[in-house]
Design a protein around this motif. Structure first.
Motif, short mmCIF file in Angstrom:
data_model
loop_
_atom_site.label_atom_id
_atom_site.label_comp_id
_atom_site.label_asym_id
_atom_site.label_seq_id
_atom_site.Cartn_x
_atom_site.Cartn_y
_atom_site.Cartn_z
N ASN A 69 -92.73 30.53 20.67
CA ASN A 69 -93.28 29.36 19.98
C ASN A 69 -92.86 29.36 18.52
OD1 ASN A 69 -95.16 29.02 22.30
ND2 ASN A 69 -96.03 30.89 21.43
N LEU A 70 -92.66 28.13 18.02
CA LEU A 70 -92.44 27.96 16.57
C LEU A 70 -93.52 27.03 16.03
CD1 LEU A 70 -90.71 28.19 13.95
CD2 LEU A 70 -89.55 26.12 14.72
N PHE A 71 -94.22 27.49 15.02
CA PHE A 71 -95.10 26.62 14.26
C PHE A 71 -94.37 26.20 13.00
CE2 PHE A 71 -99.78 26.17 14.99
CZ PHE A 71 -99.77 26.55 16.32
N VAL A 72 -94.40 24.91 12.69
CA VAL A 72 -93.87 24.42 11.41
C VAL A 72 -95.08 23.99 10.59
CG1 VAL A 72 -92.47 22.66 10.30
CG2 VAL A 72 -91.73 23.66 12.47
N LEU A 73 -95.23 24.57 9.41
CA LEU A 73 -96.36 24.20 8.55
C LEU A 73 -95.81 23.62 7.25
CD1 LEU A 73 -97.62 27.48 9.71
CD2 LEU A 73 -99.19 25.57 9.87
N SER A 96 -95.37 21.78 27.50
CA SER A 96 -96.04 22.26 28.73
C SER A 96 -95.05 22.80 29.75
CB SER A 96 -96.93 21.17 29.35
OG SER A 96 -96.58 19.92 28.94
N MET A 97 -93.77 22.84 29.40
CA MET A 97 -92.79 23.41 30.34
C MET A 97 -92.82 24.94 30.28
SD MET A 97 -89.39 21.22 29.62
CE MET A 97 -89.16 19.53 30.12
N THR A 98 -92.34 25.58 31.35
CA THR A 98 -92.21 27.04 31.33
C THR A 98 -90.99 27.41 30.48
OG1 THR A 98 -90.73 27.06 33.22
CG2 THR A 98 -93.11 27.20 33.68
N ALA A 99 -90.93 28.69 30.09
CA ALA A 99 -89.79 29.15 29.28
C ALA A 99 -88.48 28.89 30.03
CB ALA A 99 -89.95 30.62 28.95
N ASP A 100 -88.47 29.09 31.35
CA ASP A 100 -87.25 28.86 32.14
C ASP A 100 -86.86 27.39 32.09
OD1 ASP A 100 -86.86 31.38 32.79
OD2 ASP A 100 -87.61 31.25 34.88
N GLY A 104 -85.25 28.87 27.67
CA GLY A 104 -85.50 29.90 26.66
C GLY A 104 -85.72 29.36 25.26
N TYR A 105 -85.59 28.06 25.09
CA TYR A 105 -85.85 27.51 23.75
C TYR A 105 -87.36 27.48 23.50
CZ TYR A 105 -80.94 26.29 23.79
OH TYR A 105 -79.58 26.37 23.85
N LEU A 106 -87.70 27.33 22.23
CA LEU A 106 -89.11 27.52 21.84
C LEU A 106 -89.96 26.26 21.98
CD1 LEU A 106 -87.48 29.85 20.43
CD2 LEU A 106 -89.21 29.81 18.64
N ARG A 107 -91.23 26.47 22.27
CA ARG A 107 -92.19 25.38 22.13
C ARG A 107 -92.37 25.12 20.64
NH1 ARG A 107 -97.57 26.10 25.28
NH2 ARG A 107 -97.65 28.16 24.33
N ILE A 108 -92.57 23.87 20.25
CA ILE A 108 -92.63 23.54 18.82
C ILE A 108 -93.97 22.88 18.49
CG2 ILE A 108 -91.48 22.35 16.89
CD1 ILE A 108 -89.52 24.20 18.28
N PHE A 109 -94.65 23.39 17.49
CA PHE A 109 -95.92 22.84 17.02
C PHE A 109 -95.77 22.52 15.53
CE2 PHE A 109 -96.65 25.63 20.55
CZ PHE A 109 -97.59 24.97 21.34
N ILE A 110 -95.88 21.25 15.19
CA ILE A 110 -95.71 20.89 13.78
C ILE A 110 -97.08 20.50 13.23
CG2 ILE A 110 -94.55 19.36 12.14
CD1 ILE A 110 -92.40 19.10 14.49
N ASP A 124 -104.89 27.60 19.43
CA ASP A 124 -105.39 28.02 20.75
C ASP A 124 -104.29 28.01 21.81
OD1 ASP A 124 -107.93 28.38 19.83
OD2 ASP A 124 -108.72 26.47 20.59
N CYS A 125 -103.23 27.24 21.55
CA CYS A 125 -102.17 27.08 22.57
C CYS A 125 -101.21 28.27 22.59
CB CYS A 125 -101.33 25.83 22.31
SG CYS A 125 -102.24 24.31 22.29
N VAL A 126 -101.25 29.12 21.57
CA VAL A 126 -100.20 30.14 21.49
C VAL A 126 -100.77 31.54 21.30
CG1 VAL A 126 -98.56 28.51 20.48
CG2 VAL A 126 -99.91 29.97 18.95
N ASP A 127 -99.93 32.51 21.67
CA ASP A 127 -100.21 33.91 21.40
C ASP A 127 -99.49 34.25 20.10
OD1 ASP A 127 -100.20 36.63 21.20
OD2 ASP A 127 -99.45 37.01 23.24
N PRO A 128 -100.23 34.60 19.02
CA PRO A 128 -99.57 34.85 17.73
C PRO A 128 -98.45 35.89 17.83
CG PRO A 128 -101.96 34.86 17.47
CD PRO A 128 -101.69 34.73 18.94
N LYS A 129 -98.59 36.83 18.75
CA LYS A 129 -97.55 37.87 18.87
C LYS A 129 -96.21 37.28 19.28
CE LYS A 129 -100.30 40.83 21.54
NZ LYS A 129 -101.50 40.03 21.54
#
Ligand SMILES: O=P(O)(O)OC[C@H]1O[C@](O)(CO)[C@@H](O)[C@@H]1O
Length: 453
Positions: A69-73, A96-100, A104-110, A124-129
């Motif tokens: 995941n990528l968060f853009v702040l 909401s797609m799987t990594a496959d 392999g590209y990242l989910r994006i949260f802006i 809540d949607c992501v695992d910080p790790k």
């Protein structure tokens, strides 16, 4: 290339439109202005004439693609271009797609706002790790991304994670607190070219990193923008989209059309209108002109979505005050197509839809709205995307950045500053107890309030 149609801006096709000669009256000076601009190119043009910014993002590939995941702040120019790119070029269900499914590209949260309900829900949607956080702020002083940065850092630290393995700072190459912290702590950083203001920065690392992380072709974005520039810089006035957009909007403004509606007949293109709102509003909405006269100019940009806003706004656009000029965005090719089934051949209210493509309905509605507006004497123009891809989106950004520079010239204002935003920022600092801003402390007693509890 994008196709521009100015037919319904002209008096010959719409009463209340512009006369060709009043537009041509500006041909020479606008063309001269663009020549001068080419001789002394602004930062947003130089940014697409070099590989430097694409390379700086590509160099981070190995790091980026270790995350899910990528968060853009960021906020304003540090967010709106990112949002526009992601909506236009990624499927709506991307996150909401799987990594496959995402190759392999990242989910994006802006996250631009500082609304706790919103930020908390996104987190809540992501695992910080498994998450990379890109803090974008040209100045490093903007309260919203700085607050969000502190929250993110607190979370990373509470997980016992090494923050430098989860953060990127995108900021000025020299100035600001992010650069200072980044240097001291060895955090990876991307530069925003100092001569590119936030609202003109989408094609610098500001917009390119999230685009890259989502698997978009960032080279094509730049090529599209560069070709749009090359087509515009030395083009004759009547073949120059940026010059015509600016001149026609300026002339309509002079006739009292103080509102510029950008109406996208495509959900994917809708957020381009949001990006345009900041560009047009902050660049042209000015109290003083370049000679120091008080002028209070600026055309209010409004975004609208077709066909949705036909059932919300178009009544007003057709019959309300004649104070608007409308720009339609449409696409000639949708990536997906849906054919409406023939299910009720005996019901005329439904039968005509059977067997037609959904895209045909949407594009017919765009034409219908435009012709109805023309019948009511309301001017409009159309920008058609042959398809929605990186190349054409890059073009769109460049044409509008150039149009904004030309409009700044016509209005005789500085399109690159935003002094009117400062006071509100300073009062906020004072209310939040930041030192040095006590003089702006508008206390309850000092401000006459109307409060209803
Ligand atoms: O990138 P920064 O410096 O945090 O600024 C964010 C936004 O704030 C403004 O300065 C004022 O709203 C915009 O021009 C800019 O895009």
């Amino acid at each position: 290339m994008l196709k521009f149609d100015f037919t319904y801006m002209l008096e010959e096709n719409v009463t209340g439109g512009l006369k060709e000669e009043e537009i041509s009256a500006h041909a020479e000076t606008v063309t001269e202005f663009l020549k001068r601009l080419d001789g002394n190119r602004p930062g947003f043009v130089n940014a697409v004439m070099t590989r430097k910014w694409v390379d700086s993002v590509n160099e981070l590939s190995d790091f980026i693609f270790t995350f899910d995941n990528l968060f853009v702040l960021g906020i304003g120019g540090s967010a709106l271009g990112n949002i526009a790119l992601q909506y236009a070029l990624r499927p709506f269900n991307w996150n909401s797609m799987t990594a496959d499914e995402r190759n392999g590209y990242l989910r994006i949260f802006i996250v631009d706002n500082v609304d706790p309900d919103y930020l908390a829900a996104m987190l809540d949607c992501v695992d910080p790790k498994k998450t990379l956080f890109n803090i974008i702020s040209k100045s490093g002083t903007t309260a919203e991304p700085m607050a969000n940065y502190l929250i993110i850092r607190g979370i990373l630290e509470s997980y016992g994670l090494d923050v430098k393995n989860h953060l990127i700072f995108t900021t000025d190459p020299e100035k600001g607190v992010l650069r200072r912290i980044g240097r001291a702590e060895g955090i990876r950083m991307l530069e925003i070219p100092p001569d590119v203001g936030g609202r003109f920065s989408v094609l610098t690392p500001v917009g390119l990193l999230s685009a890259k992380a989502a698997g978009l072709d960032i080279e094509e974005l730049i090529i599209g923008a560069r070709e749009a520039y090359e087509k515009t810089a030395n083009a004759p006035f009547w073949e120059n989209p940026a010059a015509l957009i600016a001149t026609m909007h300026y002339l309509h403004y002079k006739k009292g059309r103080t509102i510029s509606v950008m109406m996208a007949y495509s959900n994917r293109l809708y957020y381009l209108a949001d990006w345009y709102r900041q560009l047009w509003a902050e660049s042209l909405g000015k109290m003083y002109d370049n000679d120091g006269n008080k002028v209070y100019v600026g055309q209010t940009p409004v975004k609208a979505l077709g066909a949705v806003d036909q059932h919300s706004q178009v009544q007003l656009y057709n019959e309300g005050p004649d104070d608007k000029v409308i720009t339609f965005l449409r696409t000639e090719r949708f990536d997906r197509e849906i054919t409406i089934p023939r299910l009720h051949d005996n019901e005329p209210e439904l039968a005509y839809l059977g067997g037609k493509k959904l895209s045909q309905l949407l594009n017919s509605e765009q034409v219908g709205t435009q012709l109805a507006l023309a019948k009511h004497g309301r001017p409009s123009m159309t920008i058609s995307f042959p398809q929605i891809d990186e190349y054409h989106i890059g073009q769109f950004f460049m044409y509008y950045e150039l149009a904004t520079a030309v409009a700044g010239y016509l209005f005789n204002v500085n399109p690159y500053d935003q002094p009117g935003v400062e006071l509100g920022k300073k009062i906020t600092y004072a209310l939040m107890g930041r030192e040095g801003f006590e003089e702006y402390n508008f206390t309850k007693e000092a401000v006459r309030r109307v409060e209803i509890e």
